[in-house]
Enzyme design. Structure first.
Site, short mmCIF file in Angstrom:
data_model
loop_
_atom_site.label_atom_id
_atom_site.label_comp_id
_atom_site.label_asym_id
_atom_site.label_seq_id
_atom_site.Cartn_x
_atom_site.Cartn_y
_atom_site.Cartn_z
N HIS A 65 0.87 -1.17 0.00
CA HIS A 65 0.00 0.00 0.00
C HIS A 65 0.91 1.22 0.00
O HIS A 65 1.91 1.25 0.73
CB HIS A 65 -0.89 0.02 1.25
CG HIS A 65 -1.62 1.31 1.44
ND1 HIS A 65 -2.69 1.66 0.66
CD2 HIS A 65 -1.41 2.32 2.31
CE1 HIS A 65 -3.12 2.86 1.06
NE2 HIS A 65 -2.36 3.27 2.05
N CYS B 184 -4.27 2.08 -4.83
CA CYS B 184 -3.50 3.11 -4.13
C CYS B 184 -2.20 3.44 -4.85
O CYS B 184 -1.76 4.60 -4.86
CB CYS B 184 -3.21 2.67 -2.69
SG CYS B 184 -2.28 1.12 -2.59
#
Length: 169
Positions: free
Chosen positions: A39, A109
């Site tokens: 992430h 992301c």
């Protein structure tokens, strides 16, 4: 109090969502050692901005349940003002980075971080991050997992959804 004018540092925060498990299992799953569950977020103007199933979100740097990042990449500096940046984020949220547009492999992301990094600095985020989804999907294990993982939406708890009228809410 007025915020100082540029240049403003831009950093990429990188989190291993598997907390090391993917690295240990990747030789079996992918045939080589990788961290396939990363992430990322962009830190600029003393705020961390990221994208997930809830849309564009912000928090104080390191303020999600993920805690401190595993890696911080210095992307350089930006001369873009905070006001212009917040307008840009608003347009992204309306044009393609809403929560419903999120897809773990194709629009995630890392896609967001890459686009924002290019807007702020003219530089992309490291390719080892942006190429992970295609690398995972090119393996037999990735093909088996894709139908399951396509339904996964990642949204680290903590932070505020970005509101186009007043920036982070």
């Amino acid at each position: 109090m007025e915020k100082p004018q540029g240049p403003h540092p831009v950093r990429l925060y990188v989190y291993d969502l598997s907390r090391g498990l993917a690295r240990r299992l990747s030789p079996v799953m992918l045939g080589k050692v990788r961290k396939p569950f990363l992430h990322t977020s962009i830190v600029v103007f003393e705020e961390e901005f990221f994208y997930g199933g809830g849309g564009i979100t912000s928090c104080v740097p390191g303020g999600t349940m993920l805690g401190e990042p595993d890696t911080v990449v210095d992307l350089g500096n930006t001369e873009v003002t905070e006001e212009i940046f917040l307008e840009y984020l608003s347009s992204l949220g309306e044009s393609g980075f809403s929560g419903v547009a999120y897809n773990l492999f194709d629009h995630n992301c890392n896609t967001f971080s890459n686009e924002v990094a290019q807007f702020l600095t003219g530089k992309k985020i490291p390719s080892y991050i942006t190429e992970l989804p295609s690398e995972v999907l090119s393996t037999p294990f990735g093909q088996v997992l894709r139908p399951i993982l396509d339904s996964v939406q990642i949204q680290p708890p903590g932070g505020n959804n970005f509101n186009r009228h007043n920036g982070p809410s």
